[in-house]
Structures are given as C-alpha cells and as structure tokens.
Design a protein around this motif. Structure first.
Motif, PDB file in Angstrom:
ATOM      1  N   HIS A 249      32.074  46.549  37.414  1.00 30.59           N
ATOM      2  CA  HIS A 249      33.038  45.574  37.135  1.00 30.59           C
ATOM      3  C   HIS A 249      32.416  44.104  37.037  1.00 30.59           C
ATOM      4  O   HIS A 249      32.820  43.256  37.769  1.00 30.59           O
ATOM      5  CB  HIS A 249      34.210  45.673  38.327  1.00 30.59           C
ATOM      6  CG  HIS A 249      34.757  46.933  38.426  1.00 30.59           C
ATOM      7  ND1 HIS A 249      34.088  48.069  39.148  1.00 30.59           N
ATOM      8  CD2 HIS A 249      36.074  47.490  38.178  1.00 30.59           C
ATOM      9  CE1 HIS A 249      35.032  49.169  39.253  1.00 30.59           C
ATOM     10  NE2 HIS A 249      36.095  48.633  38.583  1.00 30.59           N
ATOM     11  N   PRO A 250      31.905  44.043  35.830  1.00 33.98           N
ATOM     12  CA  PRO A 250      31.212  42.382  35.669  1.00 33.98           C
ATOM     13  C   PRO A 250      32.105  41.365  35.907  1.00 33.98           C
ATOM     14  O   PRO A 250      31.629  40.395  36.489  1.00 33.98           O
ATOM     15  CB  PRO A 250      30.905  42.609  34.015  1.00 33.98           C
ATOM     16  CG  PRO A 250      30.742  44.085  33.995  1.00 33.98           C
ATOM     17  CD  PRO A 250      31.682  44.857  34.780  1.00 33.98           C
ATOM     18  N   ASP A 251      33.510  41.608  35.692  1.00 37.20           N
ATOM     19  CA  ASP A 251      34.356  40.282  36.036  1.00 37.20           C
ATOM     20  C   ASP A 251      34.633  40.055  37.434  1.00 37.20           C
ATOM     21  O   ASP A 251      35.257  39.138  37.798  1.00 37.20           O
ATOM     22  CB  ASP A 251      35.533  40.553  35.029  1.00 37.20           C
ATOM     23  CG  ASP A 251      36.246  41.823  35.230  1.00 37.20           C
ATOM     24  OD1 ASP A 251      35.496  42.721  35.663  1.00 37.20           O
ATOM     25  OD2 ASP A 251      37.488  41.896  35.038  1.00 37.20           O
ATOM     26  N   VAL A 252      34.180  40.957  38.167  1.00 36.77           N
ATOM     27  CA  VAL A 252      34.258  40.649  39.777  1.00 36.77           C
ATOM     28  C   VAL A 252      33.561  39.325  40.046  1.00 36.77           C
ATOM     29  O   VAL A 252      34.155  38.591  41.086  1.00 36.77           O
ATOM     30  CB  VAL A 252      33.661  41.912  40.382  1.00 36.77           C
ATOM     31  CG1 VAL A 252      32.160  41.874  40.422  1.00 36.77           C
ATOM     32  CG2 VAL A 252      34.313  41.797  41.879  1.00 36.77           C
ATOM     33  N   LYS A 253      32.401  38.894  39.315  1.00 36.77           N
ATOM     34  CA  LYS A 253      31.895  37.827  39.667  1.00 36.77           C
ATOM     35  C   LYS A 253      32.612  36.542  39.350  1.00 36.77           C
ATOM     36  O   LYS A 253      32.494  35.391  39.755  1.00 36.77           O
ATOM     37  CB  LYS A 253      30.476  37.805  38.825  1.00 36.77           C
ATOM     38  CG  LYS A 253      29.585  38.708  39.053  1.00 36.77           C
ATOM     39  CD  LYS A 253      28.251  38.637  38.307  1.00 36.77           C
ATOM     40  CE  LYS A 253      27.266  39.774  38.507  1.00 36.77           C
ATOM     41  NZ  LYS A 253      25.958  39.502  37.778  1.00 36.77           N
ATOM     42  N   ASP A 254      33.652  36.735  38.539  1.00 36.77           N
ATOM     43  CA  ASP A 254      34.899  35.629  38.151  1.00 36.77           C
ATOM     44  C   ASP A 254      35.952  35.537  39.172  1.00 36.77           C
ATOM     45  O   ASP A 254      36.739  34.438  38.971  1.00 36.77           O
ATOM     46  CB  ASP A 254      35.087  35.928  36.763  1.00 36.77           C
ATOM     47  CG  ASP A 254      33.997  35.729  35.579  1.00 36.77           C
ATOM     48  OD1 ASP A 254      33.132  35.002  35.874  1.00 36.77           O
ATOM     49  OD2 ASP A 254      34.113  36.544  34.654  1.00 36.77           O
ATOM     50  N   GLN A 255      35.975  36.298  40.099  1.00 37.04           N
ATOM     51  CA  GLN A 255      37.133  36.333  41.168  1.00 37.04           C
ATOM     52  C   GLN A 255      36.992  35.134  41.900  1.00 37.04           C
ATOM     53  O   GLN A 255      36.004  34.688  42.478  1.00 37.04           O
ATOM     54  CB  GLN A 255      37.122  37.483  42.097  1.00 37.04           C
ATOM     55  CG  GLN A 255      38.288  37.284  43.139  1.00 37.04           C
ATOM     56  CD  GLN A 255      39.556  37.799  42.345  1.00 37.04           C
ATOM     57  OE1 GLN A 255      39.678  38.279  41.245  1.00 37.04           O
ATOM     58  NE2 GLN A 255      40.755  37.215  42.961  1.00 37.04           N
ATOM     59  N   PRO A 256      38.144  34.172  41.678  1.00 36.80           N
ATOM     60  CA  PRO A 256      38.011  32.818  42.605  1.00 36.80           C
ATOM     61  C   PRO A 256      37.786  33.010  44.015  1.00 36.80           C
ATOM     62  O   PRO A 256      38.485  33.973  44.411  1.00 36.80           O
ATOM     63  CB  PRO A 256      39.422  32.229  42.061  1.00 36.80           C
ATOM     64  CG  PRO A 256      39.842  32.877  41.004  1.00 36.80           C
ATOM     65  CD  PRO A 256      39.220  34.193  40.957  1.00 36.80           C
ATOM     66  N   VAL A 257      37.215  31.970  44.757  1.00 35.07           N
ATOM     67  CA  VAL A 257      37.114  31.880  46.058  1.00 35.07           C
ATOM     68  C   VAL A 257      37.309  30.426  46.378  1.00 35.07           C
ATOM     69  O   VAL A 257      36.501  29.649  46.589  1.00 35.07           O
ATOM     70  CB  VAL A 257      35.715  32.511  46.787  1.00 35.07           C
ATOM     71  CG1 VAL A 257      36.016  32.287  48.159  1.00 35.07           C
ATOM     72  CG2 VAL A 257      35.477  33.703  46.003  1.00 35.07           C
TER      73      VAL A 257
END
Length: 403
Positions: free
Chosen positions: A99-107
C-alpha cells in the motif's frame, strides 16, 4: 539488600519447563538471527538499512544473555520482546510495499505527554487523547500492528485474544496489576511501537545496552513510530495522535526530527515519589524475570536514581532550545487540586477546544478507582530524600498552564 519474594507457583513451573531453552543464551547472535527469520517468514525480507537499524536490538539480546540472574522465563520474555519489535518493522515495510500511499497518511501535530511515573501523566494523557479529534494508540492495536480493523466482529476477536494473552501476567506476578495494569482497549505507551528505550533496563540490568541507548540518537526510532501510526490510521480521517512514555522526556530533539510540528505536555512533581514508583515497577518486573532470591533492591535504587536524574538534566537543557508554544507545563499539585482549571489551560495552549464531552471525560477520570494494595518507599531501595534532592538539584517545577 536482596528481596526474598516467593514466586507464584505458575512462574516456578514455567521456569522448570523453559529451562532447556536457556541453552540459546550461549549464542545470543544465533538466537537473534532465528527471531529475525521467524518475523520475516511469509513477508518481503528487510533491506540493508533496516537490518542495520535492528543491530542494537541484537545488542539488547546479548546484554540480557550476559546477565547471570536472568531466569528461563526472563530469557524467554526478552526474546519475545525483541521479536515483537522486529515484527513491527517487518509489518510496516511490508504494508508500505503493498500500500504505497500509506506513506502519505497525515500525522498532524502530535502531542507527547512527557514526565516521570506518578506525575499525573496517565490522567493528563487520557483526557487529551480521548478529546474529540484526538486519539491515542490502543494496546490491542499496537500488539497486533496492521491496517485498521473495520469489522466489529474481527476487532472483538482480536481484543479477546489479546486480553487472554495479557491475563496470564497475573499468574506470574501478584503485584503487576497494581503497578501497571495492561488493558487492551485502553491507550498505552508508544514503547510498544518503538525499538529502543532506557526502560528496557527495568526488567533486567543490562549495562552494555544502557550505555548504548543513552548515547544514541533515536531519530530513526521515532520515524518508525510515525510510520507505524500511519499504518494504524491508514485511510481514516486524520486525528491528532497523543503519545506517552517516560523516556520520551529526554528525547525531545529526536521526536521533533521525526514530528516537526509536535507539542509536549510535561507533567511535574517532586521527584521522590516518581523515583520510588519507578523502582517499584522494576522490582516487580525483576521478580518475574530473575532467578528467585537474586533481586537486588539497592541496585535498583541506584540505577533508577542515575537514570532519571540524568534524563531530567538532559530534558532541562533540551527545553531551553524549544520554540515558544511547543511546551506546556502541568503541575501535579495543581492537577490534583483544580483539575478542571488546569486542563482548560492545557487545552488552550494546545490549540484545543474544551467541550461537554471533555467535562464527561474528566468526571470519569476523577472517579477512576486508585490502586491501594501496592506500596513503595525510597528507603526500600536504599535511597532517601537528601540523595534525591541532590541528584535533582537543577530541576525546578515551572508555573503550569492552569496557573
């Protein structure tokens, strides 16, 4: 002074059953390699950078193997702890691959509640993390790291399995539930998502590891924490994460390297009570992890006095370099005497709005039953108030948010 606490029958039986496994202590590197292979089974293997980042965990395993007082159960528990942290990294990397876009999940703008034990950290942490728009990592989530579980039935199944797994702690210790009850559905410390902490030295004396971790830059460890939080909240509406762990207190620069927009809430109390509490926790853990009759209470006192006083000294210097608005101070005394006024001030400095839901959370927190069966004193660990005052001479409690 050595503590002579009788081990529960279940713990004695486990030490007998696990005795053959003590042979692996003779080659901790081989034991580590086996843990690594098991964690990676069925998943993409870790790259060179991650393998290099895991090497200090190998040091932790070696340091425990070198401790002559470690029991068979203690050795087994240490290996399980190391493997769980290897598995965290493996799971994060595997999900980043699928799931490459997991790195874009905001924190966004996480809040770290920092402070020594028994300074009001849990009370403060729970109120902030349970406010609308915030969240803390739940214990069952951290012990089963993965993408969010949205099916209620599956979630209940995981929680039930986790509850059963943790309930065995009461069979191995008569005191643990009084010291630090582990509740799967409650918010818990970020310790479970990171590789390293000085608190690894609580259950067993590991001087080689402690020397390494005290001088280490743990930025990469907090980056891994950030990545784990992204996994846990993937695809969900971003909420403000709230995190807690005693050793986060003296890791503010590394935390800001990984979370540039983080804020800190430092809970303050005269250090004697905090120090005695930490020693008590270590004593209970060592009774579970050590050969019966080998827990040295004076050694625990000396270790915790040195660890916490040096840590607070580092934290004092670190906060001097923080930008305005990054730190919020909370006095334990003010928190006890005027909790509503205190928390209103904390929320305001964090840019949060106090609501009726927070009034309800505060009422629940104030009515929470306190554990009364577990007592501890500095003197039990060979310490007194004069030693503590001298060690923490540079620590002055600043005005708090609600003052």
């Amino acid at each position: 002074m050595f503590a002579m606490s009788q081990a529960p029958p279940m713990l004695r039986m486990m030490n007998v059953l696990l005795r053959p496994g003590m042979r692996t202590r003779n080659d901790p590197d081989a034991a580590f390699d086996k843990l690594l292979a098991t964690a990676q089974r069925g998943r993409a293997p870790l790259g060179d950078d991650d393998l290099a980042a895991l090497e200090p965990l190998r040091l932790l395993l070696r340091a425990n193997a070198a401790n002559p007082d470690l029991s068979p159960f203690g050795w087994r528990t240490v290996q399980e702890g190391v493997q769980s942290r290897i598995l965290n990294r493996v799971v994060v990397r595997d999900l980043q691959r699928t799931h490459p876009d997991v790195k874009d999940q905001p924190v966004p703008a996480p809040i770290f509640v920092i402070g020594l034990p028994r300074t009001g950290t849990t009370f403060t942490y729970n109120l902030i993390s349970r406010s609308v728009g915030n969240r803390g990592p739940l214990l069952w989530e951290m012990l089963n790291l993965g993408l969010p579980v949205t099916d209620p039935a599956q979630q209940e199944k995981i929680i039930a399995a986790t509850t059963k797994r943790l309930s065995i702690m009461d069979k191995f210790s008569r005191d643990w539930s009084q010291v630090h009850p582990l509740i799967p559905t409650s918010e818990e410390e970020d310790f479970f998502l990171r590789d390293h902490s000085e608190m690894h030295t609580s259950a067993a004396s590991v001087p080689a590891y402690r020397a390494w971790v005290e001088g280490a830059d743990l930025t990469s460890d907090y980056v891994l924490l950030r990545e784990a939080l992204q996994v846990m909240s993937y695809g969900q509406e971003p909420r403000r994460w709230v995190l807690k762990h005693p050793a986060d207190l003296w890791r503010m620069p590394e935390i800001l390297n990984a979370f540039p927009d983080a804020q800190f809430v430092w809970t303050h109390r005269a250090p004697g009570k905090a120090l005695a509490s930490g020693c008590s926790m270590s004593e209970v853990l060592r009774h579970m992890h050590y050969v019966e009759g080998t827990v040295d209470l004076n050694a625990i006192g000396a270790e915790w006095l040195d660890l916490t006083s040096r840590g607070v000294e580092k934290a004092i210097k670190q906060r001097e370099r923080l930008d305005e608005g990054v730190m919020v101070d909370v006095s334990y005394n003010d928190l006890v005497e005027e909790p509503e006024k205190m928390m209103h001030g904390v929320f305001e400095q964090l840019g949060m709005r106090w609501t009726e839901a927070d009034d309800a959370n505060l009422a629940v927190a104030r009515d929470r039953p306190h554990h009364t069966g577990h007592k501890y004193t500095l003197e039990r660990y060979g310490l007194d108030e004069f030693q503590v005052a001298a060690a923490f001479a540079g620590y002055k409690i600043p005005p708090s948010a609600g003052s």
